[in-house]
Design a protein around this motif. Sequence first.
Motif: not given
Length: 267
Positions: A207, A211, A213, A218, A230, A240
Motif C-alpha cells: 500500500t 502501491p 493495493a 482496495i 483493510l 483511492s
Amino acid sequence: MVELAKDFRTLLRVAWLTEMEYRANFLISIVGALAYNASQLLFISVLLHAFGGVAGWTGPQVFVLFGIRMASHSVCAFFFRRMTDLDTVVHTGEFDRYLLRPVSLFLQLLMRRFNLQQFGDVVIAAAVLGFALPRAAIDWTPAKALWLVAAVAAGGMLEAGLQLVRGALSFRWTNTESMTGLIETVFGTFGNFPLQVFGGVGAVFFTLVLPLAFVGWIPAAMLLGRQDSLWFPGWLGWWSPLVGVGCFALAIVFFGRQSRHYASPGS
C-alpha cells in the motif's frame, strides 16, 4: 483538448491500419494475451476449488478483484503501453526528433504508436467482471458504478506511472528494461489476491511502498463491502482513485525533469 481528441482518433485509425498489415501477428498477440490470462484464471480457480476462498473472500469476490485488476491493466496496456518503450526511444536517438517538435515530449511518447494488441486483456477483464459482478451480491448505486469506472481508470494510470518512472530513469542509467517485466510480474502475480493474505507487513508494503493495493484490492474491498479486510480506516478507500491520478501526474513531472539529462547517442 479538441485537437488532442482529433489526434487520438487519427492515431487510432493509423494503428488499426498498421496492425491490419500484419493480421497474423495481430491475431497471435491477442491469442497469446488470452492464453496468459486464462492460465492465471485457471490457477485462481484451482486455488478456490481447493480452499473455497482466499483470506475470507469468497470465490466471486476474488474474481471481482481479479477482474478489476485486469481491467486496470487493460487501461494501462491499451492507452499507455508506449511508456515501456522509453528505453528504446532514448538509446536509439529517436528522442532527438521529439526535442525538435513544438509538442509536449510526453504526448509524443504517448502517441508514438497506439497499441491494439491488448484486446485479449480487455476481453478477459470484461468476461471476468461480467461473470463475477452479478454473483457478488453488490448493492449497486449510480455513484458506486461511476466510482468503479474511476477506480479502474486510476489503477491503469498508477501502473502506467510506475512504468513511466522506470523508463525515465533511462535518461541517467544505461538500461532499465529488466524492470519492465518486474513491474508487470509483481502486478500480475500478487495483485490478483486480497493483500491481507501476505500478512500485515505485506499489506502495508503493497500500500505505502509499492502501491499495488490501489489497483485491485482496495477498489474491490470498497465495492464488495469488505472494508474489514483493510488495515486502515475503511472510509479512506473511497479516495483511492486519487492515488492513481496523483502518481501518474508525479510520474509525468519526473519524466520531464529526467529528460533534461538526455545525451544524444548521435545516431
